[in-house]
Design an enzyme around this catalytic site. Sequence first.
Site, PDB file in Angstrom:
ATOM      1  N   CYS A 167     -27.321 -17.165  -9.358  1.00 20.40           N
ATOM      2  CA  CYS A 167     -27.118 -16.277 -10.505  1.00 20.40           C
ATOM      3  C   CYS A 167     -28.113 -16.667 -11.577  1.00 20.40           C
ATOM      4  CB  CYS A 167     -25.697 -16.346 -11.029  1.00 20.40           C
ATOM      5  SG  CYS A 167     -25.469 -15.309 -12.489  1.00 20.40           S
ATOM      6  N   CYS A 176     -29.097  -8.235 -13.642  1.00 15.97           N
ATOM      7  CA  CYS A 176     -28.877  -9.180 -12.540  1.00 15.97           C
ATOM      8  C   CYS A 176     -30.184  -9.922 -12.301  1.00 15.97           C
ATOM      9  CB  CYS A 176     -28.424  -8.452 -11.275  1.00 15.97           C
ATOM     10  SG  CYS A 176     -28.171  -9.581  -9.896  1.00 15.97           S
TER      11      CYS A 176
HETATM   12  N1  LIG Z   1     -25.801 -11.737 -11.952  1.00 14.95           N
HETATM   13  C1  LIG Z   1     -26.407 -12.691 -11.070  1.00 14.95           C
HETATM   14  C2  LIG Z   1     -26.329 -12.403  -9.634  1.00 14.95           C
HETATM   15  C3  LIG Z   1     -25.028 -12.710  -9.057  1.00 14.95           C
HETATM   16  C4  LIG Z   1     -25.086 -12.466  -7.594  1.00 14.95           C
HETATM   17  C5  LIG Z   1     -23.752 -12.233  -7.055  1.00 14.95           C
HETATM   18  N2  LIG Z   1     -23.191 -10.960  -7.433  1.00 14.95           N
HETATM   19  C6  LIG Z   1     -23.741 -12.440  -5.561  1.00 14.95           C
HETATM   20  O1  LIG Z   1     -24.772 -12.720  -4.934  1.00 14.95           O
HETATM   21  O2  LIG Z   1     -22.650 -12.330  -5.003  1.00 14.95           O
HETATM   22  C7  LIG Z   1     -27.834 -12.997 -11.436  1.00 14.95           C
HETATM   23  O3  LIG Z   1     -28.170 -12.890 -12.584  1.00 14.95           O
HETATM   24  O4  LIG Z   1     -28.595 -13.419 -10.558  1.00 14.95           O
END
Ligand SMILES: N[C@H](CCC[C@H](N)C(=O)O)C(=O)O
Length: 294
Positions: free
Chosen positions: A76, A224
């Site tokens: 993350c 993300c």
């Molecule tokens: N918000 C996160 C990603 C989370 C990934 C997660 N949702 C998973 O792989 O299950 C980021 O900034 O990289």
Amino acid sequence: MAGTAPFAKMNGIGNEIIVADMRGRADRVTAAAAVALNADASTRFDQIMAIHDARTPGTAYFVDILNSDGSGAQACGNGMRCVVQALAAETGEKTFTFETVAGILNAREHADGSISVDMGTPRFGWRDIPLAEEFRDTRMIELQVGPIDAPVLHSPSAVSMGNPHAIFWVDADVWTYELDRFGPLLENHPIFPERANITIAQVTSPDSMIIRTWERGAGLTKACGSASCAAVVAAARTRRTGRSVNLLTPGGGTLHVEWREDDHVILTGAAEWEFSGSFDPSTGQWARDTESAA
Ligand SMILES: N[C@H](CCC[C@H](N)C(=O)O)C(=O)O
């Protein structure tokens, strides 16, 4: 129960993050606690970043990552920036070496307050992502949604940034796609045995793109970080962009991703503290610190 633990509600350009201080204790934030915290509007989040004592020499902390549905995540990027900002404020240090389930990761706070996280190296092998069946070339895999002869989204690139990502390339405005409808179908498609983070990306120049992401285990988010990294790597790999790209994210914030020549992917952006409190890592029951801002 080992007593309450401090936490900070933060965000990484709109990606809702809870940084939990689990140092000095052996228990972990439970899936039930994550679900309970997410059910409360004040503590709704996309990821919990739980800082634990180091397990491996040469690293300062172990960071455990939970999605809002209680599932674990290997990476993350936006959350790591929040962790860095919280620890930099506490310790005065500027550089950190963390361990996560996906491996060792370095990060640095810059003089202007922005934070860079070395997200490691991408992987493209179908078993590494993972995909359920062999694709020799993951720059474009066979997958589509919508009518068979006129798919709305099709032929994504697939990448692992420690966690699984699929990137659908679009020409039209990313907001015209019903990602809330297609996201859950694609996240849970049998081609992704560990589910996947689903991104739609519009390349706007060799060094800029606009993205929206449906996150595995968290749904639509304002940004993300690992998806931004995956999108830039996949775009560079398919000659859509160069290796240094600014991304406009759904919350309106910008992230910068550089895929360095040594194969490491560097994510840079801001992080913001909102309020602090303490919570029970087994139930998610929480209270706001009285001196904390609203
Ligand atoms: N918000 C996160 C990603 C989370 C990934 C997660 N949702 C998973 O792989 O299950 C980021 O900034 O990289």
